[in-house]
Write a protein that holds these residues in place. Structure first.
Motif, PDB file in Angstrom:
ATOM      1  N   ASN A 191      26.273  15.223 -54.250  1.00 55.58           N
ATOM      2  CA  ASN A 191      27.662  14.829 -54.016  1.00 55.58           C
ATOM      3  C   ASN A 191      27.891  13.494 -54.707  1.00 55.58           C
ATOM      4  O   ASN A 191      27.181  12.506 -54.433  1.00 55.58           O
ATOM      5  N   THR A 192      28.845  13.453 -55.626  1.00 55.96           N
ATOM      6  CA  THR A 192      29.109  12.262 -56.427  1.00 55.96           C
ATOM      7  C   THR A 192      30.571  11.868 -56.313  1.00 55.96           C
ATOM      8  O   THR A 192      31.459  12.715 -56.451  1.00 55.96           O
ATOM      9  N   LYS A 193      30.822  10.611 -56.070  1.00 55.64           N
ATOM     10  CA  LYS A 193      32.188  10.098 -56.028  1.00 55.64           C
ATOM     11  C   LYS A 193      32.663   9.804 -57.446  1.00 55.64           C
ATOM     12  O   LYS A 193      31.966   9.145 -58.222  1.00 55.64           O
TER      13      LYS A 193
ATOM     14  N   ASN B 280      23.909   4.876 -53.287  1.00 51.01           N
ATOM     15  CA  ASN B 280      24.958   3.995 -52.800  1.00 51.01           C
ATOM     16  C   ASN B 280      25.562   4.612 -51.548  1.00 51.01           C
ATOM     17  O   ASN B 280      25.069   5.615 -51.030  1.00 51.01           O
ATOM     18  N   ALA B 281      26.653   4.029 -51.059  1.00 52.18           N
ATOM     19  CA  ALA B 281      27.234   4.453 -49.789  1.00 52.18           C
ATOM     20  C   ALA B 281      27.952   5.795 -49.880  1.00 52.18           C
ATOM     21  O   ALA B 281      28.231   6.415 -48.853  1.00 52.18           O
ATOM     22  N   THR B 282      28.267   6.278 -51.084  1.00 53.74           N
ATOM     23  CA  THR B 282      29.078   7.489 -51.215  1.00 53.74           C
ATOM     24  C   THR B 282      28.348   8.666 -51.852  1.00 53.74           C
ATOM     25  O   THR B 282      28.731   9.811 -51.624  1.00 53.74           O
TER      26      THR B 282
ATOM     27  N   GLY C  24      11.723  10.845 -42.641  1.00 55.87           N
ATOM     28  CA  GLY C  24      11.871   9.400 -42.712  1.00 55.87           C
ATOM     29  C   GLY C  24      13.014   9.022 -43.627  1.00 55.87           C
ATOM     30  O   GLY C  24      13.271   9.692 -44.634  1.00 55.87           O
ATOM     31  N   LYS C  25      13.720   7.960 -43.258  1.00 60.85           N
ATOM     32  CA  LYS C  25      14.851   7.482 -44.037  1.00 60.85           C
ATOM     33  C   LYS C  25      14.628   6.042 -44.454  1.00 60.85           C
ATOM     34  O   LYS C  25      14.371   5.172 -43.613  1.00 60.85           O
ATOM     35  N   GLN C  26      14.709   5.812 -45.762  1.00 63.10           N
ATOM     36  CA  GLN C  26      14.612   4.465 -46.299  1.00 63.10           C
ATOM     37  C   GLN C  26      15.989   4.046 -46.817  1.00 63.10           C
ATOM     38  O   GLN C  26      16.968   4.770 -46.684  1.00 63.10           O
ATOM     39  N   GLU C  27      16.056   2.886 -47.411  1.00 63.44           N
ATOM     40  CA  GLU C  27      17.360   2.360 -47.826  1.00 63.44           C
ATOM     41  C   GLU C  27      18.048   3.253 -48.846  1.00 63.44           C
ATOM     42  O   GLU C  27      19.263   3.480 -48.763  1.00 63.44           O
ATOM     43  N   MET C  28      17.297   3.812 -49.788  1.00 61.65           N
ATOM     44  CA  MET C  28      17.916   4.590 -50.859  1.00 61.65           C
ATOM     45  C   MET C  28      17.357   6.009 -50.984  1.00 61.65           C
ATOM     46  O   MET C  28      17.733   6.722 -51.923  1.00 61.65           O
TER      47      MET C  28
END
Length: 668
Positions: free
Chosen positions: A300-302, A252-254, A194-198
């Motif tokens: 993985n961190t931007k 977040n997105a990245t 399952g995938k939630q927002e965060m």
């Protein structure tokens, strides 16, 4: 300014790859033995080890991929079954009832296996039994060959195999499957995610077992005291259980972070030798446990606009038990149970930079600590190795049509603890360069040159081989130089494929030599030394074609010619000269489909009676009918080895005869 440079890099790369993406969207997603540019929706991208275009998700051009769709359609339930469908990959079975994989003639010690980039190979001897690794919870199986990325780390002399797990894409999704086959074969698997927002989660559990397998037509046990007199192979059972769990965070997105755990438990028998070699031993062995578990953290961190930091940390444990019996009734053991207890722990750091125009630069740092305990009547024998590596790899865009990948790495292995013998150390340097050019018709031509190495295992350096051998603590790494020229992509409409010519030269290969010594109770001893030199050359051809909207077909062919350059009288064994895997699927209306597979090979040499023999070539046919009564339910009934061919992959160890099976799968 740096942000604009990065944008120009990505724009130039996107322009060169746009036509390739468009064409491959029309072709079959899952391919055999060729690069796949599009990814399945459930691919756990953090688990991939790739250099090219990792930022834009169209990487992996240098890797052959078997997707989850193909794994399920072709009933490729183990990693060994999955990778044998790829050009350049072969399968062998040894006298320990282990399924081993070769890539262009390089064996499992020279081709490490990973799950989500975490190394799984056994520290003591470098081997794994690929039949013990099931694929029910995999999103894809990736195979990298001669010019495999240096970011895989040490020991990838002949390539690498990476098992990438799943990642959910919806709030709740999953699948359930059960299957049955002759020989009391059973399998069951469930995957939920399952995938939630965060955040997201993924859970998988599977069970597979068999009591025996049907003997093929014409088989007869030639031993004076036969162990296989009925219709089924004796002591050919196995049971494998697997549980996997992954919890991910996407703040977040990245950025993305995931913690994963994989536990597998197995046991197996070993069929007795059933050949004519008078020197072969009819072993009556059983493995009461073959267990492995891995805990890992990936992130993985931007870092600003132009950098990313990817990291892996892991702890892996392997336990193995072997019982050796004196008779075929398996009631009396000849010695105490042999137990291996191995652990590995380590961490990888990878920094990616887009700061330079037209460059994607990767810096990788690797630390790995391996421990081995050999438990016997004399007590525990402990060993500890520490391996470190630093790698630099750059993907460079040279205009709209040309690209280049270059890399260099330095590896070091130190023996920190050794039972009885002196410690030792070794180091190695690796490098690669690959040049690519985009062509018309959505194709790409490439040429690569790579130098890869493999360190000696603990067994290579310190095994006394039951009192017959001397240790060699400073055994040097063996190395290979790989040349390759090829064409890949879409040669025409609705097709994708690859054609490659390769040449590899292996030097300082580890081989057993006889040396003068009284330490073994006589006048001589055996010892592993760097004396071997060999040449591997060949051709790979693979193609996937959508012939009509209802008919798809493909094949993967390998020609492999190996030669022992250090001693022409010693033949290189266990790989076929010619190998072909082909498949075809026809959709009949909305609910029915028919699928056929063909696997054939010729020219496999094996050891026999202190010399060699060439096994007979074989062709194995498979046929399956698929029914979809409703949208998300699939029922299939099939047969393997349709003609009941009697063949071997190793002398005295017959492969299964005609086998019926049935599967039911529900996906939601």
């Amino acid at each position: 300014m740096k942000t604009k440079q990065r944008q120009r890099y990505l724009a130039a790369h996107n322009q060169s790859c746009r036509m390739v993406k468009a064409s491959l969207a029309l072709s079959v997603i899952g391919t055999f033995g060729m690069p796949v540019f599009a990814q399945d929706a459930q691919v756990f991208e953090l688990g991939a080890v790739t250099v090219q275009s990792s930022k834009e998700k169209d990487g992996g051009k240098d890797e052959s991929i078997v997707t989850n769709k193909v794994l399920r359609e072709q009933d490729l339930d183990t990693v060994s079954q999955a990778v044998k469908t790829i050009a350049g990959v072969g399968l062998t079975k040894n006298s320990r009832n282990e399924e081993m994989v070769t890539i262009r003639g390089f064996d499992s010690r020279q081709v490490p296996v990973y799950v989500d980039g975490i190394p799984l190979y056994v520290p003591y001897d470098g081997y794994v039994d690929f039949a013990r690794f099931t694929t029910f919870d995999m999103s894809e199986v990736r195979v990298a060959k001669g010019a495999a990325s240096l970011l895989y780390g040490p020991n990838a002399l002949g390539g690498a195999i990476n098992l990438v797990t799943r990642k959910p894409q919806r709030a709740f999704e999953g699948d359930v499957q059960v299957g049955f086959s002759e020989g009391a074969g059973r399998k069951a698997a469930v995957n939920l995610g399952g995938k939630q927002e965060m955040w997201y989660y993924q859970i998988g559990a599977s069970y597979s077992s068999i009591n025996s397998f049907r003997l093929p037509s014409g088989f007869k046990d030639p031993k004076t005291k036969q162990t296989d007199t009925g219709n089924y192979r004796s002591n050919a059972d196995y049971t494998d259980k697997r549980l996997s769990f992954k919890l991910g965070l996407t703040p977040n997105a990245t950025d993305e972070y995931a913690i994963g755990y994989v536990y597998q438990q197995g046991e197996k028998g070993q069929p007795s030798y059933a050949g004519n070699d008078p020197t072969a031993k009819a072993r009556t062995w059983r493995w009461p446990f073959w267990d492995k578990d891995s805990l890992y953290l990936i992130g993985n961190t931007k870092l600003g606009q132009d950098y990313q930091l990817k990291f892996r940390a892991y702890y892996d444990r392997y336990k193995n038990g072997l019982d050796m019996y004196t008779n075929a009734t398996y009631t009396t053991t000849s010695a105490a149970r042999s137990v291996y207890d191995d652990t590995s722990m380590g961490a990888n750091l990878e920094l990616v930079s887009y700061a330079l125009k037209n460059h994607e630069l990767h810096l990788g740092l690797i630390y790995k600590e391996d421990r081995h305990e050999d438990q016997d009547t004399a007590g525990n024998k402990k060993y500890r190795d520490v391996t470190t590596s630093i790698a630099l790899e750059d993907n460079i865009r040279l205009g709209s049509d040309w690209g280049m990948r270059v890399g260099v790495s330095y590896d070091k292995r130190d023996a920190k603890e050794v039972y009885q013998w002196p410690t030792g150390s070794a180091d190695a340097t690796n490098g690669l360069i690959e040049l690519t050019r985009e062509l018309g018709n959505d194709a790409q031509v490439y040429a690569s040159l790579a130098r890869k190495t493999r360190f000696a295992t603990i067994k290579n350096r310190y095994s006394a081989k039951m009192g017959t051998a001397l240790a060699n603590p400073d055994l040097k790494p063996e190395f290979a130089t790989h040349w390759e020229l090829g064409l890949r992509g879409s040669p025409w409409r609705n097709a994708s494929g690859q054609a490659a010519v390769f040449y590899s030269k292996l030097k300082d290969a580890m081989q057993t030599q006889v040396v003068a010594s009284t330490a073994c109770g006589g006048t001589t001893c055996n010892q592993e030394q760097n004396v071997g030199e060999a040449r591997h050359a060949g051709i790979e051809l693979s193609l996937e074609q959508t012939i009509t909207s209802a008919w798809q077909a493909g094949f993967a062919y390998t020609y492999l010619n190996r030669k022992n350059l250090s001693d022409s009288s010693v033949i290189l064994t266990e790989t076929p000269r010619h190998r072909l895997y082909a498949h075809s699927r026809v959709q009949i209306g909305d609910q029915w489909a028919v699928q056929a597979t063909v696997e054939t090979e010729q020219g496999r040499q094996v050891s026999y009676n202190n010399a060699y023999r060439q096994l007979g070539g074989y062709t194995e046919l498979g046929l399956k009918a698929i029914w979809k009564p409703v949208k998300d339910v699939t029922v299939d009934v099939g047969v393997r080895n349709l003609t009941d061919k009697n063949y071997e992959l190793a002398d005295g160890f017959v492969m299964p005869g005609r086998t019926m099976y049935a599967n039911l799968r529900y996906q939601f």
